[in-house]
Structures are given as C-alpha cells and as structure tokens.
Design a protein around this motif. Sequence first.
Motif, short mmCIF file in Angstrom:
data_model
loop_
_atom_site.label_atom_id
_atom_site.label_comp_id
_atom_site.label_asym_id
_atom_site.label_seq_id
_atom_site.Cartn_x
_atom_site.Cartn_y
_atom_site.Cartn_z
N VAL A 134 0.91 -1.16 -0.18
CA VAL A 134 -0.16 0.48 0.29
C VAL A 134 1.23 1.38 -0.08
N VAL A 135 0.84 2.37 -0.79
CA VAL A 135 1.62 3.40 -1.07
C VAL A 135 0.78 4.09 0.60
N CYS A 136 2.32 4.77 1.37
CA CYS A 136 1.93 5.60 2.07
C CYS A 136 2.47 7.00 2.01
N ALA A 137 2.91 7.80 2.63
CA ALA A 137 3.14 8.51 2.79
C ALA A 137 4.65 8.75 3.59
N ALA A 138 5.88 9.57 3.07
CA ALA A 138 6.94 9.02 3.54
C ALA A 138 6.58 9.11 4.88
N PRO A 139 7.71 8.42 5.68
CA PRO A 139 8.01 8.43 7.51
C PRO A 139 8.68 9.06 7.53
N ARG A 140 8.45 10.76 8.51
CA ARG A 140 9.27 11.62 9.27
C ARG A 140 10.63 11.29 9.47
N GLY A 141 11.75 11.76 9.78
CA GLY A 141 13.08 10.94 10.21
C GLY A 141 13.89 9.68 9.38
N ILE A 142 12.99 8.73 8.78
CA ILE A 142 13.70 7.19 8.37
C ILE A 142 15.15 7.87 7.17
N VAL A 143 16.32 7.41 7.49
CA VAL A 143 16.92 8.12 6.79
C VAL A 143 17.69 7.18 5.90
N LEU A 144 17.67 7.62 4.94
CA LEU A 144 18.10 6.75 3.64
C LEU A 144 20.31 6.95 3.12
N ARG A 145 20.81 6.03 2.37
CA ARG A 145 21.90 6.33 2.65
C ARG A 145 21.72 6.73 1.18
N THR A 146 21.19 6.92 -0.03
CA THR A 146 21.20 7.17 -0.99
C THR A 146 20.27 7.96 -1.76
N LEU A 147 19.96 9.26 -1.93
CA LEU A 147 19.01 9.21 -3.13
C LEU A 147 18.30 8.51 -4.47
N PRO A 148 17.25 8.65 -4.42
CA PRO A 148 16.13 8.09 -5.78
C PRO A 148 17.33 9.04 -6.71
N ARG A 149 16.75 7.79 -8.53
CA ARG A 149 17.75 9.10 -8.94
C ARG A 149 16.58 9.72 -9.54
N GLY A 150 16.97 11.28 -10.31
CA GLY A 150 16.27 12.04 -10.68
C GLY A 150 15.82 13.28 -9.53
N HIS A 151 16.37 13.13 -8.35
CA HIS A 151 15.53 13.99 -7.21
C HIS A 151 16.46 15.53 -7.63
N ARG A 152 16.27 16.63 -7.31
CA ARG A 152 16.94 18.26 -6.95
C ARG A 152 17.07 18.51 -5.99
N VAL A 153 17.67 19.50 -6.51
CA VAL A 153 17.93 20.40 -5.56
C VAL A 153 16.67 21.46 -4.98
#
Length: 115
Positions: free
Chosen positions: A68-87
């Motif tokens: 099930v698609v959900c909101a991104a959990p606030r505070g969760i930490v990732l090592r890498t960003l998804p491709r296509g991100h922008r600043v």
Amino acid sequence: MKSLKVVLVIIAFFGMLSAGNAQRIVKVYPKHGTVVTTINKPRLLFHKGINYHFASGIWYKARGRKYVVCAAPRGIVLRTLPRGHRVVYIKGRKYFAYKGIHYRKIGRTYKVVYV
C-alpha cells in the motif's frame, strides 16, 4: 518571398518547441492508499517499529502479499537518494526533492523532512 521563408522558419521553430514540451513526462507521487501487487527492487527499511518498502522514490507498507502506498515516514534515514532528485532551496536551506518528498542531508545520509 524572403519574408515568407522567414515566417515559415519561425513557425517551424516554435512548433518544435511546443512539441518538445508536449512530450515532457511529469512523474507524481501516487495517491496514498493505492494498492499494488508487485514493486520493482524494493529496499526494506525499519523505522519506529514499522517495516517500510522503498522503491523508485515511493514508500509502501506491506499488507499481506500486497503493498500500500503511504506517506514518507518523517525522520527515516536513507544512504542514497532516488535517481532524478533535484536540489531546492526553501527559506535559505538546501533540500533534495523527489516526487514531492523532501530530504535533508545529514553527514553522509539523507533524512525525510516535512517542509
């Protein structure tokens, strides 16, 4: 005759510009609650006692054999960003955005924040 050629060249130029813009694909975050049966190469992340699956910049929670698609959990930490991100800069602070989700760089990791 020369002015007719110039007009035709200008029309062709603007036609190419509008055709290029018409083919632009906008990727948006799917509606929360959307159920899918499979996801491509998901990463399993654990945050505050809940397992989240992350694939192609979209966050999911498992429900049986479906996701099930959900909101991104606030505070969760990732090592890498998804491709296509922008600043993006919001109130002078640097964030990374992808599909409406904002990430803040902390050391070598990226943390989901709500802006």
